[in-house]
Design a protein around this motif. Structure first.
Motif, PDB file in Angstrom:
ATOM      1  N   ARG A  12       0.825  -1.311  -0.062  1.00  0.00           N
ATOM      2  CA  ARG A  12       0.181   0.133   0.203  1.00  0.00           C
ATOM      3  C   ARG A  12       0.973   1.427  -0.002  1.00  0.00           C
ATOM      4  O   ARG A  12       1.809   1.332   0.742  1.00  0.00           O
ATOM      5  CB  ARG A  12      -0.969  -0.049   1.092  1.00  0.00           C
ATOM      6  N   TYR A  13       0.604   2.192  -1.036  1.00  0.00           N
ATOM      7  CA  TYR A  13       1.655   3.385  -0.973  1.00  0.00           C
ATOM      8  C   TYR A  13       1.044   4.251   0.100  1.00  0.00           C
ATOM      9  O   TYR A  13      -0.172   4.702   0.387  1.00  0.00           O
ATOM     10  CB  TYR A  13       1.303   4.093  -2.210  1.00  0.00           C
TER      11      TYR A  13
ATOM     12  N   ILE B 171      -1.657   2.439 -16.465  1.00  0.00           N
ATOM     13  CA  ILE B 171      -2.415   1.622 -17.161  1.00  0.00           C
ATOM     14  C   ILE B 171      -2.488   0.179 -16.363  1.00  0.00           C
ATOM     15  O   ILE B 171      -1.406  -0.452 -16.233  1.00  0.00           O
ATOM     16  CB  ILE B 171      -2.319   1.314 -18.624  1.00  0.00           C
ATOM     17  N   CYS B 172      -3.705  -0.282 -15.912  1.00  0.00           N
ATOM     18  CA  CYS B 172      -3.599  -1.627 -15.180  1.00  0.00           C
ATOM     19  C   CYS B 172      -3.559  -2.582 -15.868  1.00  0.00           C
ATOM     20  O   CYS B 172      -4.243  -2.791 -17.220  1.00  0.00           O
ATOM     21  CB  CYS B 172      -5.145  -1.515 -14.528  1.00  0.00           C
ATOM     22  N   VAL B 173      -2.488  -3.449 -15.739  1.00  0.00           N
ATOM     23  CA  VAL B 173      -2.630  -4.600 -16.678  1.00  0.00           C
ATOM     24  C   VAL B 173      -2.785  -5.945 -16.107  1.00  0.00           C
ATOM     25  O   VAL B 173      -2.922  -7.160 -16.862  1.00  0.00           O
ATOM     26  CB  VAL B 173      -0.797  -4.897 -17.136  1.00  0.00           C
ATOM     27  N   LEU B 174      -2.994  -5.967 -14.696  1.00  0.00           N
ATOM     28  CA  LEU B 174      -3.392  -7.536 -13.934  1.00  0.00           C
ATOM     29  C   LEU B 174      -4.033  -7.056 -12.901  1.00  0.00           C
ATOM     30  O   LEU B 174      -3.640  -6.095 -12.112  1.00  0.00           O
ATOM     31  CB  LEU B 174      -2.153  -8.161 -13.845  1.00  0.00           C
ATOM     32  N   GLY B 175      -5.219  -7.679 -12.510  1.00  0.00           N
ATOM     33  CA  GLY B 175      -5.908  -7.559 -11.290  1.00  0.00           C
ATOM     34  C   GLY B 175      -6.484  -6.165 -11.219  1.00  0.00           C
ATOM     35  O   GLY B 175      -6.996  -5.663 -12.182  1.00  0.00           O
ATOM     36  N   ALA B 176      -6.652  -5.709 -10.007  1.00  0.00           N
ATOM     37  CA  ALA B 176      -7.234  -4.187  -9.765  1.00  0.00           C
ATOM     38  C   ALA B 176      -6.819  -3.592  -8.842  1.00  0.00           C
ATOM     39  O   ALA B 176      -6.097  -4.271  -7.739  1.00  0.00           O
ATOM     40  CB  ALA B 176      -8.871  -4.534  -9.731  1.00  0.00           C
ATOM     41  N   SER B 177      -6.762  -2.334  -8.651  1.00  0.00           N
ATOM     42  CA  SER B 177      -6.281  -1.383  -7.658  1.00  0.00           C
ATOM     43  C   SER B 177      -7.225  -0.641  -6.968  1.00  0.00           C
ATOM     44  O   SER B 177      -8.267  -0.172  -7.692  1.00  0.00           O
ATOM     45  CB  SER B 177      -4.971  -0.828  -8.024  1.00  0.00           C
ATOM     46  N   CYS B 178      -7.018  -0.311  -5.606  1.00  0.00           N
ATOM     47  CA  CYS B 178      -7.981   0.938  -5.351  1.00  0.00           C
ATOM     48  C   CYS B 178      -7.045   2.148  -4.949  1.00  0.00           C
ATOM     49  O   CYS B 178      -5.970   1.950  -4.353  1.00  0.00           O
ATOM     50  CB  CYS B 178      -8.699   0.518  -3.989  1.00  0.00           C
ATOM     51  N   ILE B 179      -7.531   3.273  -5.439  1.00  0.00           N
ATOM     52  CA  ILE B 179      -6.668   4.352  -5.262  1.00  0.00           C
ATOM     53  C   ILE B 179      -7.718   5.547  -4.538  1.00  0.00           C
ATOM     54  O   ILE B 179      -8.992   5.870  -4.835  1.00  0.00           O
ATOM     55  CB  ILE B 179      -6.359   5.114  -6.509  1.00  0.00           C
TER      56      ILE B 179
ATOM     57  N   GLY C 285      -2.437   4.212  -3.181  1.00  0.00           N
ATOM     58  CA  GLY C 285      -2.663   3.049  -4.082  1.00  0.00           C
ATOM     59  C   GLY C 285      -2.642   1.745  -3.233  1.00  0.00           C
ATOM     60  O   GLY C 285      -1.564   1.626  -2.566  1.00  0.00           O
ATOM     61  N   GLU C 286      -3.519   0.761  -3.547  1.00  0.00           N
ATOM     62  CA  GLU C 286      -3.237  -0.498  -3.126  1.00  0.00           C
ATOM     63  C   GLU C 286      -4.097  -1.605  -3.831  1.00  0.00           C
ATOM     64  O   GLU C 286      -4.771  -1.141  -4.586  1.00  0.00           O
ATOM     65  CB  GLU C 286      -3.710  -0.726  -1.391  1.00  0.00           C
ATOM     66  N   SER C 287      -3.770  -2.896  -3.573  1.00  0.00           N
ATOM     67  CA  SER C 287      -4.428  -3.823  -4.374  1.00  0.00           C
ATOM     68  C   SER C 287      -6.061  -4.041  -3.825  1.00  0.00           C
ATOM     69  O   SER C 287      -6.191  -3.884  -2.747  1.00  0.00           O
ATOM     70  CB  SER C 287      -3.903  -5.395  -4.042  1.00  0.00           C
ATOM     71  N   ALA C 288      -6.739  -4.113  -5.014  1.00  0.00           N
ATOM     72  CA  ALA C 288      -8.238  -4.625  -4.499  1.00  0.00           C
ATOM     73  C   ALA C 288      -8.441  -5.913  -3.989  1.00  0.00           C
ATOM     74  O   ALA C 288      -9.440  -6.203  -3.414  1.00  0.00           O
ATOM     75  CB  ALA C 288      -9.155  -4.145  -5.946  1.00  0.00           C
ATOM     76  N   TYR C 289      -7.546  -6.791  -4.754  1.00  0.00           N
ATOM     77  CA  TYR C 289      -7.625  -8.067  -4.187  1.00  0.00           C
ATOM     78  C   TYR C 289      -6.600  -8.789  -4.836  1.00  0.00           C
ATOM     79  O   TYR C 289      -6.080  -8.669  -6.023  1.00  0.00           O
ATOM     80  CB  TYR C 289      -8.950  -8.897  -4.737  1.00  0.00           C
ATOM     81  N   GLY C 290      -5.583  -9.502  -4.076  1.00  0.00           N
ATOM     82  CA  GLY C 290      -4.579 -10.541  -4.729  1.00  0.00           C
ATOM     83  C   GLY C 290      -3.479  -9.692  -5.459  1.00  0.00           C
ATOM     84  O   GLY C 290      -3.418  -8.485  -5.201  1.00  0.00           O
ATOM     85  N   THR C 291      -3.009 -10.211  -6.322  1.00  0.00           N
ATOM     86  CA  THR C 291      -1.630  -9.638  -7.177  1.00  0.00           C
ATOM     87  C   THR C 291      -2.425  -8.413  -8.195  1.00  0.00           C
ATOM     88  O   THR C 291      -3.332  -8.838  -8.755  1.00  0.00           O
ATOM     89  CB  THR C 291      -0.993 -10.518  -7.950  1.00  0.00           C
ATOM     90  N   TYR C 292      -1.784  -7.396  -8.205  1.00  0.00           N
ATOM     91  CA  TYR C 292      -2.344  -6.387  -9.309  1.00  0.00           C
ATOM     92  C   TYR C 292      -0.721  -5.886  -9.878  1.00  0.00           C
ATOM     93  O   TYR C 292       0.161  -5.767  -9.225  1.00  0.00           O
ATOM     94  CB  TYR C 292      -2.973  -5.246  -8.574  1.00  0.00           C
TER      95      TYR C 292
END
Length: 278
Positions: free
Chosen positions: A39-40, A52-60, A85-92
């Motif tokens: 988590r930033y 540009i998100c390339v995998l998973g999802a993030s929450c900002i 910023g941080e992961s919404a679930y699992g790897t991002y």
């Protein structure tokens, strides 16, 4: 281009690459990141942050609200705006660019663009930004970076900011493009930057790029690379070694020349040399 890689706990993998875009621009930083649980802390950037998100999802957390950035989405965060910023679930994983505001003002009116909606759905532009980021993170060619990144950043501002686009008509565009072509051909080993060429011709870099692409059917770096391939063919046919020929025609190294030989001719320089020599 300069790359700095890093890693750490929680499945974190990051690498930074710095692209040179010609004077008077500052270098443009490119980030490639993959996280599991990182988590930033709240922070800001002097530049725009375009991801540009390339995998998973993030929450900002941004502008008092929350953004959920899914795969294929573009997120644009303005300079000076606090965000986390941080992961919404699992790897991002995501790729990000950090351009100065000036890099988004070519092709629009009114100075620094404002993006009312930070989360954008534009699959075509997202794919182009991702491809350019991926390829330029490993390509050392400044002309290619300068031909691709400002063009895409201008498209971002013109399509999605509140700014009005400038007129695209440019009198004498074909003549200007041919002048640029001839200059690049004459200086193929150490070509001038597009910023310098634009200044010499009294144009913005966007105007130069648009005139060249419209007239020649491709951006300046692609035209120059194909011209270099043509020059290299003659040297290889005369017995030149691929590693030596690459430098003689302006490629950064043999790998750079090989990439373009495959794109243009479908074979490596070594295979071409073997096939044409008795």
């Amino acid at each position: 281009m300069r790359e700095v890689a890093g890693g750490g706990a929680s499945g974190q993998t990051t690498s930074w690459t710095r692209a040179t875009l010609g004077r008077p621009d500052r270098p443009l930083d490119l980030l490639t990141a993959r996280f599991d649980r990182h988590r930033y802390a709240p922070h800001t950037h002097e530049e725009f942050s375009i991801g540009i998100c390339v995998l998973g999802a993030s929450c900002i957390d941004y502008r008092g609200g929350g953004l959920r950035v899914g795969e294929g989405s573009i997120v644009v965060l303005a300079p000076g705006e606090v965000h986390t910023g941080e992961s919404a679930y699992g790897t991002y994983a995501y790729r990000a660019l950090y351009p100065t505001p000036a890099l988004l003002t070519d092709g629009i009116l009114g100075g620094t663009p404002h993006f009312r909606e930070p989360l954008l759905h534009d699959p075509e532009l997202a794919a182009a930004l991702r491809t350019a980021h991926t390829e330029l993170s490993t390509c050392p060619d400044p002309l290619e970076a300068e031909s691709r990144l400002p063009w895409l950043l201008t498209a971002l501002a013109r399509r999605h900011s509140t700014s009005r686009a400038t007129a695209d008509t440019l009198p004498g565009a074909s003549g200007l493009a041919l002048a640029v072509r001839d200059r690049l051909a004459d200086e193929l080993v150490a070509p001038p930057s597009l910023a310098d060429l634009a200044t010499d011709l009294g144009l913005s870099r966007y105007q130069l790029l648009r005139a060249f692409r419209t007239t020649m059917g491709m951006p300046p770096y692609a035209w120059l690379a194909q011209h270099r391939v043509s020059r290299a063919r003659g040297l290889l046919e005369a017995g030149g070694r691929p590693a030596e020929v690459a430098g003689q025609v302006g490629f950064a190294d043999q790998a750079h020349m090989t990439r373009w030989f495959r794109k243009v001719l479908g074979v490596t320089p070594a295979a071409y040399r073997t096939s044409v020599r008795p």
